[in-house]
Every structure is written in structure tokens, then in C-alpha cells.
Design a protein around this motif. Structure first.
Motif, PDB file in Angstrom:
ATOM      1  N   GLY A  68      -3.736  -4.599   6.044  1.00 27.79           N
ATOM      2  CA  GLY A  68      -4.190  -4.433   4.666  1.00 27.79           C
ATOM      3  C   GLY A  68      -3.065  -4.606   3.660  1.00 27.79           C
ATOM      4  N   LEU A  98       0.827  -1.209   0.000  1.00 30.43           N
ATOM      5  CA  LEU A  98       0.000   0.000   0.000  1.00 30.43           C
ATOM      6  C   LEU A  98       0.865   1.264   0.000  1.00 30.43           C
ATOM      7  CD1 LEU A  98      -2.893  -0.963   2.465  1.00 30.43           C
ATOM      8  CD2 LEU A  98      -2.981  -0.796  -0.032  1.00 30.43           C
ATOM      9  N   ASP A 130     -11.985   0.861  -2.825  1.00 33.27           N
ATOM     10  CA  ASP A 130     -11.777  -0.052  -1.701  1.00 33.27           C
ATOM     11  C   ASP A 130     -10.580   0.318  -0.829  1.00 33.27           C
ATOM     12  OD1 ASP A 130     -10.134  -0.664  -3.828  1.00 33.27           O
ATOM     13  OD2 ASP A 130     -10.213  -2.820  -3.538  1.00 33.27           O
ATOM     14  N   VAL A 131      -9.692   1.179  -1.322  1.00 36.30           N
ATOM     15  CA  VAL A 131      -8.542   1.596  -0.515  1.00 36.30           C
ATOM     16  C   VAL A 131      -8.435   3.109  -0.379  1.00 36.30           C
ATOM     17  CG1 VAL A 131      -7.122  -0.449  -0.919  1.00 36.30           C
ATOM     18  CG2 VAL A 131      -7.022   1.458  -2.529  1.00 36.30           C
ATOM     19  N   VAL A 155      -7.286   4.862   2.863  1.00 36.57           N
ATOM     20  CA  VAL A 155      -5.872   4.931   3.247  1.00 36.57           C
ATOM     21  C   VAL A 155      -5.331   6.344   3.035  1.00 36.57           C
ATOM     22  CG1 VAL A 155      -3.541   4.094   2.690  1.00 36.57           C
ATOM     23  CG2 VAL A 155      -5.462   2.493   2.785  1.00 36.57           C
TER      24      VAL A 155
END
Length: 201
Positions: A154, A109, A186-187, A190
Motif C-alpha cells: 500500500g 503511509l 480508504d486507509v 492501517v
């Protein structure tokens, strides 16, 4: 996708327990390539794993584009990747951990340095609010633990998805093929901190 857009894109070539990532850096003056694979030869008491020979062996069955890129990857750097499960023990009295010391995470990520910076901001604000550093450290850890743990786990999950084999890889590919190039719903959390994380003290 236009040729210009493609030249600026991050390309990820995923395969069983391996991937190659490619992207331009320094305003397109350089092109970064990183080959990642899970070693079959890892032992905690040896450094004789993750070698260039093992890289060649692991990527031998990759598509031609990936195989053609391998000779252009420098072999003078090797970064073993490690993480750990989240921990609640960030603070001991007047000692506080931040960054990788508190929450080592895998790169999937791209949040290692980002989370260290978020730690630093939260810690600085807590030190401004409390006269006793121990109280500031406890407040800082209380604010940061949950978010950092979610990103830490994650990142590990994204690595597992990237390196799927067999039917798992087929399902992953179908899911990614159905998404648009700008679909990060979906991210997106972050990169969108909660308001409390960005409010000035």
C-alpha cells in the motif's frame, strides 16, 4: 481552513515523479520539509545520483510556493528510498526477522517504525505462549505477514499515486479535491488493527 489549522497541517505538494512535504514538529517550534524525487541518474554501483543539482533541476517547473521553499531545505542529508516486494521468509529455524529486515517499506503511509513496534508486540506475546522459540517465531510470522505485506504494498501504491504524471495526475487531483480534509476511510484500517492484534495475551 483557519490559519491556525493550516499551520498544523501536513502539506503535500505533488508533481510528476516528485513531491514536497511540509509539517510542523516539536509543538510547532520547528517546521520539517522533505523534498522527494525519482532520480533519472540512479545506478546501483554509484552514489552520484539524487544530488542537490538534480533536486533543483527536477523542481524547477514547480509552483512558486514550492520553489520558494527549496532554499530552506537542508542539503546535508540525503536518504535514498528503497523497498522490496513482500516475502514469506521471515523465519529460519531459531532466527526471526522483524521491522525493516522483514518488510522494508516506503514512507508514504508513515508505517515503518509502527510496523516494527507491532512486530515486537506480536513476537513478545508469541514468546510468552510457546516454550520453543522456533514455534514462537513461526506463530509470530504467521500473525504478522499478511498485514505487514498489505501495508508494504500500500505504501508503494500511494507513492505511485503521488508521483503520477499527465492524465493520471489530473484524475488524482480531481479525486483529492472531492474529499474532505478528514476523509481517511480508504486507509483507516492501517491505524485500526484487528482485535486479535491488540488483545492482551
Amino acid at each position: 481552513m483557519s490559519q491556525h489549522a493550516a499551520s498544523e497541517a501536513v502539506m503535500v505538494w505533488a508533481g510528476p515523479r516528485m513531491h514536497l512535504v511540509q509539517y510542523p514538529v516539536r509543538r510547532g517550534e520547528l517546521y520539517n520539509q522533505v523534498a522527494v524525487f525519482e532520480s533519472d541518474h540512479y545506478t546501483p554501483d554509484s552514489d552520484a545520483w539524487g544530488t542537490g543539482a538534480e533536486l533543483e533541476e527536477r523542481f524547477a517547473g514547480a509552483c512558486r510556493t514550492v520553489r520558494d521553499a527549496l532554499p530552506l531545505i537542508a542539503r546535508d542529508r540525503r536518504w535514498p528510498l528503497f523497498d522490496r516486494l513482500p516475502t514469506d521468509k521471515w523465519v529460519h529455524g531459531r532466527i526471526a526477522l522483524l521491522g525493516d529486515a522483514a518488510h522494508p517499506m516506503l514512507q508514504y503511509l508513515a508505517q515503518g517504525a509502527c510496523q516494527a513496534l507491532e512486530d515486537a508486540v506480536a513476537l513478545g506475546r508469541a514468546l510468552g505462549r510457546f516454550s520453543d522459540p522456533a514455534d514462537a517465531f513461526a506463530a509470530y510470522a504467521g500473525q504478522r505477514r499478511e498485514r505487514a505485506a498489505r501495508i508494504q504494498t500500500g505504501a508503494r501504491r500511494f507513492g505511485e499515486i503521488c508521483h503520477l504524471e499527465g492524465m493520471g495526475a489530473t484524475l488524482r487531483n480531481a479525486l483529492f479535491a472531492s474529499r474532505g480534509p478528514d476523509d481517511f476511510d480508504d486507509v483507516s484500517w492501517v491505524w485500526t488493527p484487528a482485535p486479535a492484534a491488540v488483545t492482551a495475551p
